[in-house]
Enzyme design. Structure first.
Site, PDB file in Angstrom:
ATOM      1  N   TYR A  50       0.875  -1.140  -0.004  1.00 27.92           N
ATOM      2  CA  TYR A  50      -0.085  -0.054   0.062  1.00 27.92           C
ATOM      3  C   TYR A  50       1.016   1.171  -0.022  1.00 27.92           C
ATOM      4  O   TYR A  50       0.346   2.377   0.610  1.00 27.92           O
ATOM      5  CB  TYR A  50      -0.808  -0.114   1.128  1.00 27.92           C
ATOM      6  CG  TYR A  50      -2.322  -0.973   0.947  1.00 27.92           C
ATOM      7  CD1 TYR A  50      -2.933  -0.610   0.083  1.00 27.92           C
ATOM      8  CD2 TYR A  50      -2.329  -1.832   1.950  1.00 27.92           C
ATOM      9  CE1 TYR A  50      -4.211  -1.483  -0.123  1.00 27.92           C
ATOM     10  CE2 TYR A  50      -3.707  -2.596   1.781  1.00 27.92           C
ATOM     11  CZ  TYR A  50      -4.449  -2.373   0.683  1.00 27.92           C
ATOM     12  OH  TYR A  50      -5.577  -3.157   0.541  1.00 27.92           O
ATOM     13  N   PHE A  58      -5.039   7.589   6.647  1.00 22.08           N
ATOM     14  CA  PHE A  58      -5.577   6.163   7.228  1.00 22.08           C
ATOM     15  C   PHE A  58      -4.420   5.156   6.874  1.00 22.08           C
ATOM     16  O   PHE A  58      -4.684   4.011   7.221  1.00 22.08           O
ATOM     17  CB  PHE A  58      -6.798   5.847   6.455  1.00 22.08           C
ATOM     18  CG  PHE A  58      -6.828   5.830   5.001  1.00 22.08           C
ATOM     19  CD1 PHE A  58      -6.352   4.761   4.206  1.00 22.08           C
ATOM     20  CD2 PHE A  58      -7.044   6.819   4.368  1.00 22.08           C
ATOM     21  CE1 PHE A  58      -6.134   4.753   2.708  1.00 22.08           C
ATOM     22  CE2 PHE A  58      -7.319   6.702   2.785  1.00 22.08           C
ATOM     23  CZ  PHE A  58      -6.607   6.023   2.274  1.00 22.08           C
ATOM     24  N   ARG A  86     -13.764  -4.971 -10.441  1.00 23.16           N
ATOM     25  CA  ARG A  86     -14.320  -3.741  -9.642  1.00 23.16           C
ATOM     26  C   ARG A  86     -15.770  -3.683  -9.421  1.00 23.16           C
ATOM     27  O   ARG A  86     -16.221  -3.078  -8.385  1.00 23.16           O
ATOM     28  CB  ARG A  86     -13.400  -2.376 -10.172  1.00 23.16           C
ATOM     29  CG  ARG A  86     -11.782  -2.589  -9.983  1.00 23.16           C
ATOM     30  CD  ARG A  86     -11.184  -1.372 -10.734  1.00 23.16           C
ATOM     31  NE  ARG A  86     -11.349  -0.256  -9.679  1.00 23.16           N
ATOM     32  CZ  ARG A  86     -10.980   0.112  -8.535  1.00 23.16           C
ATOM     33  NH1 ARG A  86      -9.991  -0.732  -8.012  1.00 23.16           N
ATOM     34  NH2 ARG A  86     -11.147   1.224  -7.997  1.00 23.16           N
ATOM     35  N   THR A  92     -15.521   1.438  -2.721  1.00 27.57           N
ATOM     36  CA  THR A  92     -14.812   1.155  -1.685  1.00 27.57           C
ATOM     37  C   THR A  92     -15.408   1.384  -0.287  1.00 27.57           C
ATOM     38  O   THR A  92     -15.038   0.614   0.274  1.00 27.57           O
ATOM     39  CB  THR A  92     -13.499   2.356  -1.894  1.00 27.57           C
ATOM     40  OG1 THR A  92     -12.907   2.114  -3.148  1.00 27.57           O
ATOM     41  CG2 THR A  92     -12.739   2.009  -0.924  1.00 27.57           C
ATOM     42  N   ARG A 103     -18.896  -5.626  -1.512  1.00 28.15           N
ATOM     43  CA  ARG A 103     -18.700  -4.932  -0.323  1.00 28.15           C
ATOM     44  C   ARG A 103     -20.258  -4.485   0.213  1.00 28.15           C
ATOM     45  O   ARG A 103     -20.139  -4.503   1.475  1.00 28.15           O
ATOM     46  CB  ARG A 103     -18.155  -3.685  -0.689  1.00 28.15           C
ATOM     47  CG  ARG A 103     -16.473  -4.046  -0.960  1.00 28.15           C
ATOM     48  CD  ARG A 103     -15.712  -2.987  -1.570  1.00 28.15           C
ATOM     49  NE  ARG A 103     -14.339  -3.062  -1.618  1.00 28.15           N
ATOM     50  CZ  ARG A 103     -13.562  -2.424  -2.301  1.00 28.15           C
ATOM     51  NH1 ARG A 103     -13.953  -1.546  -3.253  1.00 28.15           N
ATOM     52  NH2 ARG A 103     -12.289  -2.663  -2.327  1.00 28.15           N
ATOM     53  N   ASN A 113     -13.206  -3.284   4.384  1.00 29.33           N
ATOM     54  CA  ASN A 113     -14.076  -3.532   3.108  1.00 29.33           C
ATOM     55  C   ASN A 113     -13.961  -4.825   2.397  1.00 29.33           C
ATOM     56  O   ASN A 113     -14.344  -4.775   1.147  1.00 29.33           O
ATOM     57  CB  ASN A 113     -13.953  -1.951   2.288  1.00 29.33           C
ATOM     58  CG  ASN A 113     -12.535  -2.050   1.538  1.00 29.33           C
ATOM     59  OD1 ASN A 113     -11.634  -2.856   1.821  1.00 29.33           O
ATOM     60  ND2 ASN A 113     -12.477  -1.122   0.633  1.00 29.33           N
TER      61      ASN A 113
HETATM   62  P1  CMP Z   1      -8.371  -1.077  -1.204  1.00 28.14           P
HETATM   63  O1  CMP Z   1      -9.109  -1.109  -2.461  1.00 28.14           O
HETATM   64  O2  CMP Z   1      -7.748  -2.273  -0.634  1.00 28.14           O
HETATM   65  O3  CMP Z   1      -7.284   0.227  -1.483  1.00 28.14           O
HETATM   66  C1  CMP Z   1      -6.815   1.134  -0.338  1.00 28.14           C
HETATM   67  C2  CMP Z   1      -7.588   1.023   1.050  1.00 28.14           C
HETATM   68  O4  CMP Z   1      -7.621   1.678   1.745  1.00 28.14           O
HETATM   69  C3  CMP Z   1      -9.174   0.512   0.592  1.00 28.14           C
HETATM   70  O5  CMP Z   1      -9.293  -0.605  -0.010  1.00 28.14           O
HETATM   71  C4  CMP Z   1      -9.716   0.954   1.918  1.00 28.14           C
HETATM   72  O6  CMP Z   1      -9.551  -0.589   2.610  1.00 28.14           O
HETATM   73  C5  CMP Z   1      -8.701   1.713   2.666  1.00 28.14           C
HETATM   74  N1  CMP Z   1      -9.093   3.169   2.531  1.00 28.14           N
HETATM   75  C6  CMP Z   1      -9.548   4.011   1.566  1.00 28.14           C
HETATM   76  N2  CMP Z   1      -9.963   5.132   2.092  1.00 28.14           N
HETATM   77  C7  CMP Z   1     -10.228   4.905   3.212  1.00 28.14           C
HETATM   78  C8  CMP Z   1     -10.590   5.966   4.204  1.00 28.14           C
HETATM   79  N3  CMP Z   1     -11.101   7.398   3.878  1.00 28.14           N
HETATM   80  N4  CMP Z   1     -10.442   5.620   5.562  1.00 28.14           N
HETATM   81  C9  CMP Z   1     -10.008   4.420   5.827  1.00 28.14           C
HETATM   82  N5  CMP Z   1      -9.679   3.481   4.903  1.00 28.14           N
HETATM   83  C10 CMP Z   1      -9.474   3.678   3.628  1.00 28.14           C
END
Ligand code: CMP
Length: 139
Positions: A50, A58, A86, A92, A103, A113
């Site tokens: 990440y 976050f 997707r 998300t 989701r 998620n």
């Molecule tokens: P993912 O698709 O794995 O890509 C990045 C991850 O960060 C996303 O899913 C969420 O799990 C997390 N994420 C994205 N936006 C937020 C947010 N505003 N607050 C907390 N976690 C987040």
């Protein structure tokens, strides 16, 4: 075109024993699971995976959540697999996710998620090679 994408069933979902139910949604949408393994990410691995989110508020919490329990990393293959996955995952934030998406069905919060999916074909290639050798992918 037939594509491959990297999918992760996240700790919130593995903890609730949802691997099979989530895989059924993928397979029902025509995505084929051509590689899959259950692993426990290290902090270093999750942080590197990440890295694009390093400056986000976050980031620390996201990395911590990803190492809390095992994950299932998988390669999904199919026609337009990146976009299809997707679509099947949904937004998300589960509050914004469409009916029938993974989701909407299973996610607990924007962070917990349930699934990750590559957001482009180029990222899919990088993310697949982060977890899998070509010899582990069996279409
Ligand atoms: P993912 O698709 O794995 O890509 C990045 C991850 O960060 C996303 O899913 C969420 O799990 C997390 N994420 C994205 N936006 C937020 C947010 N505003 N607050 C907390 N976690 C987040």
């Amino acid at each position: 075109a037939v594509e491959r994408t990297l999918s992760i069933i996240k700790p919130d979902a593995t903890k609730r024993n949802l691997t099979g139910k989530i895989n059924a949604v993928f397979e029902g949408a025509g995505l084929r699971i051509v590689a899959q393994k259950r692993i426990h990410l290290t902090e270093k691995q999750a942080g590197a995976f990440y890295a694009v989110h390093k400056e986000r508020p976050f980031y620390g919490s996201l990395v911590a959540s990803m190492i809390a329990e095992p994950v299932v990393v998988q390669v999904l293959q199919g026609e337009n697999a990146v976009a299809k996955n997707r679509e099947v995952m949904g937004a998300t934030n589960p509050a914004d996710a469409a009916e029938g998406t993974v989701r909407k069905l299973f996610a607990e919060s924007i962070e917990a998620n349930s699934v990750h999916g590559s957001d482009s074909l180029e990222n899919a290639k990088n993310e697949i090679s982060f977890f899998f050798a070509e010899t582990e992918i069996l279409p």
